[in-house]
Design an enzyme around this catalytic site. Structure first.
Site, PDB file in Angstrom:
ATOM      1  N   ASP A 174      10.192  22.773  59.938  1.00 61.15           N
ATOM      2  CA  ASP A 174       9.422  23.825  59.269  1.00 61.15           C
ATOM      3  C   ASP A 174      10.347  24.765  58.512  1.00 61.15           C
ATOM      4  O   ASP A 174      10.626  25.857  58.975  1.00 61.15           O
ATOM      5  CB  ASP A 174       8.647  24.594  60.363  1.00 61.15           C
ATOM      6  CG  ASP A 174       7.778  25.691  59.791  1.00 61.15           C
ATOM      7  OD1 ASP A 174       7.330  25.545  58.644  1.00 61.15           O
ATOM      8  OD2 ASP A 174       7.545  26.690  60.497  1.00 61.15           O
TER       9      ASP A 174
ATOM     10  N   ASP B 173       8.648  29.462  66.736  1.00 64.04           N
ATOM     11  CA  ASP B 173       9.287  30.291  65.720  1.00 64.04           C
ATOM     12  C   ASP B 173      10.063  31.382  66.439  1.00 64.04           C
ATOM     13  O   ASP B 173       9.504  32.132  67.242  1.00 64.04           O
ATOM     14  CB  ASP B 173       8.230  30.861  64.773  1.00 64.04           C
ATOM     15  CG  ASP B 173       7.733  29.787  63.811  1.00 64.04           C
ATOM     16  OD1 ASP B 173       8.582  29.035  63.298  1.00 64.04           O
ATOM     17  OD2 ASP B 173       6.522  29.690  63.590  1.00 64.04           O
TER      18      ASP B 173
ATOM     19  N   HIS C  45       7.354  23.619  68.633  1.00 63.94           N
ATOM     20  CA  HIS C  45       7.973  24.464  67.617  1.00 63.94           C
ATOM     21  C   HIS C  45       7.739  25.920  68.001  1.00 63.94           C
ATOM     22  O   HIS C  45       6.603  26.386  68.015  1.00 63.94           O
ATOM     23  CB  HIS C  45       7.359  24.147  66.257  1.00 63.94           C
ATOM     24  CG  HIS C  45       8.018  24.886  65.134  1.00 63.94           C
ATOM     25  ND1 HIS C  45       9.321  24.649  64.761  1.00 63.94           N
ATOM     26  CD2 HIS C  45       7.577  25.874  64.322  1.00 63.94           C
ATOM     27  CE1 HIS C  45       9.636  25.441  63.761  1.00 63.94           C
ATOM     28  NE2 HIS C  45       8.601  26.203  63.477  1.00 63.94           N
TER      29      HIS C  45
ATOM     30  N   HIS D  12      13.997  30.584  59.945  1.00 67.40           N
ATOM     31  CA  HIS D  12      13.209  30.301  58.741  1.00 67.40           C
ATOM     32  C   HIS D  12      12.005  31.202  58.479  1.00 67.40           C
ATOM     33  O   HIS D  12      11.330  31.027  57.464  1.00 67.40           O
ATOM     34  CB  HIS D  12      12.812  28.821  58.688  1.00 67.40           C
ATOM     35  CG  HIS D  12      11.893  28.390  59.801  1.00 67.40           C
ATOM     36  ND1 HIS D  12      12.310  27.569  60.821  1.00 67.40           N
ATOM     37  CD2 HIS D  12      10.607  28.658  60.049  1.00 67.40           C
ATOM     38  CE1 HIS D  12      11.293  27.350  61.644  1.00 67.40           C
ATOM     39  NE2 HIS D  12      10.243  27.991  61.198  1.00 67.40           N
TER      40      HIS D  12
HETATM   41 ZN   LIG Z   1       8.272  27.670  61.947  1.00 70.52          ZN
END
Ligand SMILES: [Zn+2]
Length: 1091
Positions: free
Chosen positions: A393, A283, A281, A606
């Protein structure tokens, strides 16, 4: 034989003591020198005769690529030493490392470089190809030196390091604190190592055995056996005798089996309980800017490419087309290797969206474009689309996601964030998630409650024991790999997984885990096992996230920019489509349109649109919005000029164009750029349209028999009355003490209460400042003291009273309260009566952990309130009956919230806000927050926003939908010589039908031969137009699509613009058209191929 005498008493093992002992065998603690860590290296060297380090410091905070650094004449390397510090935060260093493997190591099976810069890095070969990422601080500091380097000659590599940790640059251990601009990173090691691979294997063996002793059910014989095996290994090990390692491993094999050194361990037959899937993951921006993410991708993914060679079982699932796009731009060699790995079947692109976006805040068309652009990227580069929406997420889930997924070719949905709920435990792991229209996706929420497992016994075990639908299916997905800041799977994790499987097959007691399936296979198997999902329970509607409720409000300007861009692009595509069909030399600007859409989609990531990233990331985001708006406005102007709707002089008649698909009245102020009024006075005009899409014709107020002028008067000290024959509002000190609906003979404000009352709350959530507002914040409600009012606009068309109020010693709010003249509808075909009271606020905001909201206590009683979300309406309770109701003390809404009884209701509209709550009779719009982490300056400064109260007869209906769109869709002002020809063009495409049928967007087909093809996707001949139509009210709608241009063929399409069901086109008068029928809250896409 059983001896008669026993003269050797034996103690029962005292479990905690024998368990505690196991830790010492592998820890770097006080007994390190006597235990396994002491034998990890056969040899280790780091001196000038083997490793030479020099460094180049990149000036400023630039992030040049390898080729630019090497080509730049200013690049100068100077000697560097271990122990030296590098900084400040966000700066970049290029290390040049010369390596010479000692001659005596010629038979070493493996040589590694252990390079720990304390921060993040990427290793390059001399030719510029990226080899592998580094995460300092011990997390990932080993790099396997190529076999060709083991020749006792000098070899050179380069390592780019960036002065940030995996989680940015927070000072101290609290990651979400704003970054420290002055962080420095110490170069800790640059060692050449000949590792003892057997000792390392024993380390993995022992780690899992020690965990099994501790974490398997304590009443299981397997946990006792693990304890025994671990202690026997320690008794056998002799730090003076390397040969004991093999003996220890033999003992370990009694527990783990003999196949754990290769992928062969997975070849045993039988049912699988846990599908472990590599994932990373990243971001896309969060505690670091976008610019850093571009490098994080290269670091994390290059690691996986290296691991595929050593661990053929590894499957690595990766989402976010944008990240692939960046890799392609910055590291084309890596992108090619990724593509090969996709072909090989190890690298699984997944998700089908442009980024892992927030699902609450983006508008409907934005969500469509996330999938359209994401899937087109994957199809273009890899030959097929993704069938799985991958969103581990995100902060809550819009109820239309299942429908959007299905319309974008996806059947599976993977997530887990609801495990963070701070009030109720979500009851399902594998279930059918059903949208507002009835569409379903199979949703799997990883039972281990994480998407970044580093692999241990507990995560494997929890993947089954925490699975909440074991009655229907028992397989859990375990997403493993360092995440959030990137990283992904490591060899440690893959080794541990092999041992978990070995353990399960050899002694049992642990779910059987497999590595070797991608997300698409996982969901395909799941669908098959559950008979097409029939065995699974359903969850209908929104997956409300009981946490992070502040993100509907934090970083108000992100929300404003997002809403404005969505509106601008709506108009731009509307005019550009028409221009491309009618104007000979006009080219539909698809490339630029896609580019600016992608800027907006990127910022829907997100942690960005929700407001939970650092200031540096927002600086980048606001630049992108600026570019999107500038380019968008320029393209809009060009389309208008092409259509004859704009010229560069101020000749011609001032007109305003309505891009909404219904008749519309408009009373408002003409922007100064187009206003003929030169004396600085507000130029108020009234325009009225009787066509669905047409020029709005001026209706001179004084001659219009259909109009009731508005009046304003000061009826007492600091007390004002606005009235227009429909509404009568009394303003006292800024608050509305009475709002009377004359035709319905109803007072809107609850007796004795005040509407438009600003209220402040303390806003100190338990931890996640930018993310959370907590339920206890509501207990600290304080009303703003009354403000001073004055009449600032008084015309028959529009009157305003300005209220100036102090928020605190540092902050203030000025609110213009405005009522327009009332235009009586002539009949049902003309614009409807949308009399409402408008509020436009200007705020200077400098607060510390406070929350500003505005309240409307209304005299309406209902169990639930309605909130607009994408392409639909969500109802939430107005009470606190159960803990599930309490949890929804703050919810997300788009353009309106509505509280209605059977025969009367009130809508609150807004132009850029997303946080709302309705409890009892109080409707409360959230306005501004002031969190201090991770952005210390979030929302500090000036703001402008508008909202409005619209009382209406009957329940929530089409008028609220229309008015909310009008409130967000300013008319487009233009000057034209003659309106006739334009009028004819603007209503080229019309949707006629029942009340809630809404035409949301018009665009050109992505694959038309006259627009540029992207990703080499096949284009189709001719021109097509795509219309997005939906039911906005929750009832089956029927109607017609009509076109003034001849339609050769019409299709009901999906979001990806595939031709699906062909529709029968008929000629109706001078138009071509077809019948449509839309289910409740269905999102319908029609593709019209023009003749
Ligand atoms: Zn995230």
């Amino acid at each position: 034989m059983y001896p008669q005498l026993n003269l050797e008493p034996k103690a029962k093992k005292v479990r905690p003591i024998y368990q505690g002992r196991l830790n010492n065998f592998i820890a770097n603690g006080q007994y390190k020198a006597m235990n396994l860590p002491a034998l990890q290296d056969v040899q280790r060297v780091s001196d000038d005769s083997t490793v030479k380090i020099s460094v180049f410091s990149v000036p400023g905070l630039k992030r040049p690529l390898f080729k630019d650094v090497m080509a730049d004449k200013a690049t100068k390397f100077r000697p560097a030493v271990i122990g030296e510090s590098f900084g400040p935060s966000w700066s970049t260093y290029w290390f040049k490392i010369d390596l010479k493997i000692p001659k005596s190591w010629k038979d070493a099976p493996r040589v590694e470089l252990h390079f720990d810069p304390s921060d993040e890095g990427l290793i390059f070969f001399e030719d510029g190809t990226a080899a592998q990422g580094i995460t300092g601080g011990g997390e990932r500091i080993r790099w396997i030196v190529p076999q060709s380097f083991i020749d006792a000659k000098w070899h050179t590599i380069y390592i780019e390091t960036s002065c940030n940790g995996m989680f940015g640059n927070a000072p101290g251990a609290d990651n979400i604190q704003p970054p420290d601009p002055e962080r420095y990173f110490t170069l800790k090691s640059a060692d050449l190592v000949w590792p003892d691979l057997e000792a390392r294997a024993l380390y993995y063996d022992f780690t899992i055995i020690a965990e099994a002793a501790r974490d398997l059910p304590q009443d299981s014989w397997q946990s006792y056996k693990a304890l025994d095996i671990g202690n026997r290994i320690m008794n056998t090990f002799d730090v003076e005798d390397r040969s004991t390692i093999a003996k220890c491993r033999k003992i370990a094999a009694e527990f783990l089996g003999t196949d754990v050194d290769s992928e062969a361990v997975y070849s045993t037959k039988g049912d699988i309980d846990v599908e472990a899937m590599g994932h990373c993951h990243i971001d896309t921006a969060w505690l670091w800017p976008y610019a850093e993410t571009r490098r994080k991708i290269a670091r994390s993914w290059s690691n996986q490419l290296e691991l595929f060679e050593r661990y053929p079982e590894l499957h690595f699932a990766c989402s976010q087309a944008q990240q692939f796009q960046w890799l392609l731009e910055d590291y084309p060699d890596l992108f090619k290797r990724v593509k090969d790995a996709v072909l090989n079947g190890n690298f699984d692109y997944v998700g089908g969206s442009w980024v892992e976006h927030d699902t609450n805040l983006p508008g409907g068309e934005s969500l469509v474009r996330q999938f359209l652009y994401g899937q087109r990227f994957f199809e273009g580069h890899f030959g097929s689309r993704s069938k799985t929406f991958w969103l581990p997420d995100t902060f809550g889930y819009s109820p239309q996601i299942p429908q959007l997924c299905r319309l974008a070719g996806m059947t599976g949905f993977m997530t887990q964030k609801l495990s963070w709920n701070n009030i109720n435990n979500f009851p399902n792991s594998t279930f059918n998630w059903v949208a507002l229209d009835g569409s379903q996706v199979i949703c799997h929420m990883c039972p281990a409650d994480k998407y970044d497992s580093v692999i241990n016994i507990n995560d494997v075990k929890n993947s089954v024991t925490h699975h909440k639908n074991l009655d229907a299916d028992h397989v859990g997905l375990l997403a493993f790999g360092l995440g959030d800041g990137g990283g992904g799977p490591t060899d440690d994790m893959l080794e541990k997984l092999r041992r978990c499987r070995g353990l399960a097959d050899n002694v049992g007691g642990l779910p059987r885990v497999r590595v070797g399936k991608g997300p698409e296979d996982f969901f395909a198997d799941l669908i098959e096992r559950t008979k097409g999902g029939k065995d699974l329970v359903t969850w209908m509607g929104e997956l409300y996230f009981e946490f992070h409720r502040g993100v509907y409000t934090t970083h108000a300007k992100m929300k404003l920019n997002n809403r404005q861009c969505e509106q601008l692009f709506h108009d731009l595509e509307f005019f550009a489509t028409l221009a491309s069909l009618y104007v000979k030399d006009y080219d539909y600007p698809k490339e630029k349109l896609n580019h600016i859409w992608k800027l907006v989609l990127l910022n829907q990531f997100h942690d960005m649109l929700p407001g939970s990233a650092i200031e540096m990331a927002y600086d980048e985001a606001y630049d992108m919005y600026k570019e999107a708006k500038l380019t968008g406005s320029d393209l809009l102007r060009k389309a208008l000029i092409a259509l004859g709707l704009m010229n560069d002089t101020d000749l011609g008649n001032l007109v305003a164009v309505n891009t909404l698909p219904w008749p519309r009245n408009f009373i408002g102020t003409v922007p100064t750029e187009v206003s003929a009024e030169k004396d600085g006075k507000p130029d108020v005009v009234c325009l009225s349209s009787e066509e669905n899409v047409a020029l709005l014709q001026p209706v001179p107020a004084e001659v219009s028999a259909n109009m009731v002028p508005v009046t304003v008067e000061e009826i007492g000290p600091n007390k004002f009355k606005l009235a227009n024959g429909v509404l009568e509002a009394v303003i006292d000190g800024g608050a509305i003490t009475s709002l009377f609906d004359i035709p319905n003979n109803r007072e809107v404000v609850a007796p004795g209460q005040k509407a438009n009352q600003f209220v402040m709350f303390d806003d100190q959530p338990l931890y996640w400042q930018a993310w959370d507002t907590e339920v206890f914040s509501l207990d600290s409600r304080k009303e703003l003291p009354p403000g001073k009012g004055q009449i600032i606009l008084q015309s028959p068309l529009r009157c305003s009273v300005l209220i100036e109020q102090k928020i605190s010693e540092r902050s203030w709010i000025n609110t213009a309260i405005t009522l327009n003249a009332y235009i009586k509808p002539k009949d049902s075909s003309t614009a409807f009566d949308g009399t409402h009271l408008e509020f436009t606020s200007e705020v200077y905001w400098d607060e510390n952990c406070k929350f500003l909201k505005v309240e409307f206590p209304v005299d309406v009683h209902a169990e639930s309130a309605s909130y607009e979300m994408q392409y639909g309406i969500v109802k939430r309770p107005t009470h606190y009956n159960t803990s599930w109701d309490v949890a929804k003390f703050e919810v997300c809404c788009h353009k309106f919230a509505d509280l209605s009884e059977h025969n009367y209701g009130v809508s609150i509209l807004n132009d850029c806000k997303y946080g709302f709550s309705t409890h009892g009779n109080v409707m409360r719009l959230s306005l501004l927050r002031a969190p201090k982490a991770p952005d210390a300056h979030a929302d500090i400064g000036t703001h402008e926003f508008s909202y409005s109260i619209y009382p209406h007869a009957g329940p929530l209906g089409a008028n609220t939908i229309k008015l909310a769109h009008e409130f967000n869709s300013p008319v487009v002002f233009a000057r034209v010589e003659s309106t006739k020809s334009i009028d004819a063009v603007l209503d080229t495409f019309v949707v006629e039908g029942t009340d809630g049928l809404c035409l949301s967007n018009i665009k050109r087909g992505e694959d038309d031969s006259d627009v540029p093809a992207d990703y080499g996707l096949k284009s189709s001949k001719g021109k097509s137009v795509v219309l997005r139509v939906y039911d906005a009210l929750g009832g089956r709608q029927s109607g017609k699509v009509l076109s003034k241009l001849e339609i050769a063929q019409a299709f009901k399409s999906n979001l990806l613009e595939d031709d699906e069901e062909e529709l029968k086109v008929v000629k109706i008068g001078d138009k071509w058209g077809f019948d449509i029928s839309v289910r409740a809250f269905e999102i319908a896409t029609y593709k019209l191929k023009l003749a």
